[in-house]
Motif scaffolding. Structure first.
Motif, mmCIF file in Angstrom:
data_model
loop_
_atom_site.group_PDB
_atom_site.id
_atom_site.type_symbol
_atom_site.label_atom_id
_atom_site.label_comp_id
_atom_site.label_asym_id
_atom_site.label_seq_id
_atom_site.Cartn_x
_atom_site.Cartn_y
_atom_site.Cartn_z
ATOM 1 N N MET A 5 -44.591 -26.249 21.144
ATOM 2 C CA MET A 5 -43.620 -25.160 21.032
ATOM 3 C C MET A 5 -42.383 -25.420 21.880
ATOM 4 N N GLY A 6 -42.601 -25.954 23.090
ATOM 5 C CA GLY A 6 -41.469 -26.208 23.983
ATOM 6 C C GLY A 6 -40.496 -27.223 23.415
ATOM 7 N N ARG A 7 -41.042 -28.299 22.832
ATOM 8 C CA ARG A 7 -40.170 -29.315 22.240
ATOM 9 C C ARG A 7 -39.428 -28.767 21.024
ATOM 10 N N TYR A 8 -40.100 -27.907 20.270
ATOM 11 C CA TYR A 8 -39.452 -27.312 19.104
ATOM 12 C C TYR A 8 -38.273 -26.426 19.534
ATOM 13 N N VAL A 9 -38.482 -25.612 20.564
ATOM 14 C CA VAL A 9 -37.416 -24.748 21.054
ATOM 15 C C VAL A 9 -36.240 -25.575 21.549
ATOM 16 N N LEU A 10 -36.535 -26.650 22.298
ATOM 17 C CA LEU A 10 -35.464 -27.509 22.797
ATOM 18 C C LEU A 10 -34.698 -28.156 21.644
ATOM 19 N N ARG A 11 -35.436 -28.607 20.634
ATOM 20 C CA ARG A 11 -34.794 -29.232 19.477
ATOM 21 C C ARG A 11 -33.908 -28.242 18.726
ATOM 22 N N ARG A 12 -34.399 -27.014 18.574
ATOM 23 C CA ARG A 12 -33.602 -25.988 17.886
ATOM 24 C C ARG A 12 -32.368 -25.622 18.699
ATOM 25 N N LEU A 13 -32.485 -25.575 20.024
ATOM 26 C CA LEU A 13 -31.327 -25.274 20.866
ATOM 27 C C LEU A 13 -30.270 -26.370 20.744
ATOM 28 N N LEU A 14 -30.715 -27.617 20.698
ATOM 29 C CA LEU A 14 -29.768 -28.723 20.535
ATOM 30 C C LEU A 14 -29.095 -28.667 19.163
ATOM 31 N N GLN A 15 -29.820 -28.213 18.143
ATOM 32 C CA GLN A 15 -29.226 -28.080 16.820
ATOM 33 C C GLN A 15 -28.165 -26.985 16.770
ATOM 34 N N LEU A 16 -28.296 -25.997 17.637
ATOM 35 C CA LEU A 16 -27.336 -24.888 17.643
ATOM 36 C C LEU A 16 -25.965 -25.316 18.173
ATOM 37 N N ILE A 17 -25.935 -26.371 18.995
ATOM 38 C CA ILE A 17 -24.675 -26.778 19.613
ATOM 39 C C ILE A 17 -23.644 -27.209 18.574
ATOM 40 N N PRO A 18 -23.940 -28.162 17.663
ATOM 41 C CA PRO A 18 -22.929 -28.529 16.663
ATOM 42 C C PRO A 18 -22.588 -27.375 15.717
ATOM 43 N N VAL A 19 -23.579 -26.517 15.434
ATOM 44 C CA VAL A 19 -23.302 -25.364 14.572
ATOM 45 C C VAL A 19 -22.307 -24.423 15.251
ATOM 46 N N PHE A 20 -22.526 -24.180 16.543
ATOM 47 C CA PHE A 20 -21.622 -23.299 17.284
ATOM 48 C C PHE A 20 -20.220 -23.891 17.359
ATOM 49 N N LEU A 21 -20.134 -25.172 17.681
ATOM 50 C CA LEU A 21 -18.823 -25.817 17.789
ATOM 51 C C LEU A 21 -18.103 -25.828 16.437
ATOM 52 N N GLY A 22 -18.835 -26.136 15.383
ATOM 53 C CA GLY A 22 -18.208 -26.187 14.063
ATOM 54 C C GLY A 22 -17.717 -24.839 13.592
ATOM 55 N N THR A 23 -18.554 -23.804 13.727
ATOM 56 C CA THR A 23 -18.162 -22.476 13.253
ATOM 57 C C THR A 23 -17.026 -21.891 14.081
ATOM 58 N N THR A 24 -17.090 -22.048 15.404
ATOM 59 C CA THR A 24 -16.018 -21.492 16.227
ATOM 60 C C THR A 24 -14.690 -22.221 16.010
ATOM 61 N N PHE A 25 -14.762 -23.527 15.734
ATOM 62 C CA PHE A 25 -13.520 -24.250 15.457
ATOM 63 C C PHE A 25 -12.907 -23.781 14.136
ATOM 64 N N ILE A 26 -13.752 -23.544 13.145
ATOM 65 C CA ILE A 26 -13.252 -23.035 11.870
ATOM 66 C C ILE A 26 -12.627 -21.654 12.056
ATOM 67 N N ILE A 27 -13.296 -20.810 12.825
ATOM 68 C CA ILE A 27 -12.764 -19.471 13.087
ATOM 69 C C ILE A 27 -11.424 -19.552 13.801
ATOM 70 N N TYR A 28 -11.373 -20.389 14.837
ATOM 71 C CA TYR A 28 -10.134 -20.526 15.603
ATOM 72 C C TYR A 28 -9.006 -21.045 14.708
ATOM 73 N N THR A 29 -9.320 -21.997 13.847
ATOM 74 C CA THR A 29 -8.304 -22.554 12.952
ATOM 75 C C THR A 29 -7.802 -21.502 11.974
ATOM 76 N N LEU A 30 -8.717 -20.728 11.394
ATOM 77 C CA LEU A 30 -8.323 -19.714 10.418
ATOM 78 C C LEU A 30 -7.454 -18.624 11.043
ATOM 79 N N VAL A 31 -7.750 -18.301 12.308
ATOM 80 C CA VAL A 31 -6.992 -17.233 12.967
ATOM 81 C C VAL A 31 -5.620 -17.709 13.432
#
Length: 299
Positions: free
Chosen positions: A1-27
């Motif tokens: 479970m611990g490794r899964y949580v860590l892996r999912r947290l690492l996956q959230l980083i590119p998603v967060f960066l990508g979505t926020t950059f798109i939002i910033y660009t659109l605004v």
């Protein structure tokens, strides 16, 4: 479970960066003068415009602007409006109201939708099933603002922003999702009724309430939990119409007002916060799978 949580947290980083950059660009990439009308009927003085452009890094290219914004964001600084008000203060005042409204809507859609879905799934093609199908079709067909104006005419506008005061707006906000939850639960219950684990539980002589409440519902609710978990962010983001109909000063009204006033820093901050809510709820839903269905393993 611990490794899964860590892996999912690492996956959230590119998603967060990508979505926020798109939002910033659109605004901020919109070719509109952000200082138009900020100095009354006269154009703003060049010195003021130059100072404001330097303050908000508008002379840098878009990528540099985003990196600087991200650096401030990681320190908890959401920036300031053109008038000097902290965006974090505006969010702190408005966000709790929208969170309460979204939670009320989520509870209503979960309780009513799942109850209706279970009853119709167990008695498929009966009177209750047809009644719920017609009712959910009406909710899906009606725009949210129509439902809002009808209920506002019947019950009036809320006097406060407590959980009790927000029940009627919560019904309006969650009405569409409630219809989807009902249909999703109905389909899942009807499919799992024929599953081997249900027949085994019945063959053991277990009470009907235990067969339905423990075995059938626990396995049927997984897709519903997925929908409800991601819907929390959608409810907060989609509260603009409901808050406008009931004159609730939440995050929806804050976004709408600042879009009109071209306060891009406020819009960016609020939407970034909504992205974080989506990502966190997505992770929570994934972790709930193992609790609801022991057959699911992460390691």
């Amino acid at each position: 479970m611990g490794r899964y949580v860590l892996r999912r947290l690492l996956q959230l980083i590119p998603v967060f960066l990508g979505t926020t950059f798109i939002i910033y660009t659109l605004v901020w990439a919109i070719p509109v003068d952000p200082f138009a009308g900020k100095c009354g009927q006269r154009p703003c003085p060049p010195a003021y415009v130059a100072a404001m452009r330097a303050k908000f890094n508008l002379d840098d290219n878009l990528f540099v602007q985003y990196v600087k914004y991200l650096g401030r964001l990681f320190t908890g600084d959401f920036g300031q409006t053109f008038s000097g008000t902290d965006v974090s203060t505006l969010i702190a005042n408005a966000y709790p109201i929208t969170v309460r409204l979204a939670v009320v809507a989520l509870v209503i859609e979960a309780l009513v939708g799942m109850t209706a879905g279970v009853l119709t799934g167990l008695r498929k093609n009966g009177f209750a099933d047809n009644l719920v199908l017609v009712a959910t079709l009406m909710l899906i067909s009606l725009p949210v603002f129509v439902t809002g104006y009808i209920l506002r005419g019947l019950f009036g506008t809320p006097r406060g922003t407590s959980f009790v005061d927000l029940i009627v707006p919560g019904i309006v906000l969650g009405s569409l999702s409630m219809a989807y939850v009902s249909r999703l639960t109905r389909t899942s219950i009807a499919e799992n009724r024929r599953a081997d684990f249900v027949r085994t539980a019945i063959a053991k002589g277990l009470p009907t309430s235990r067969v339905v409440g423990v075995h059938l519902l626990r396995n049927s609710v997984i897709p519903v939990i997925t929908f409800l978990g991601t819907d929390l962010g959608a409810l907060m983001g989609g509260a603009i119409v409901t808050e406008g109909v009931f004159n609730i000063r939440g995050i929806g009204g804050l976004v709408f007002t600042n879009i009109q006033q071209q306060q891009g820093v406020v819009v960016t901050g609020v939407v970034t916060l909504l992205v974080l809510v989506y990502l966190v709820m997505s992770l929570v839903v994934d972790l709930l799978y193992a609790v609801l269905d022991p057959r699911i393993r992460y390691e």
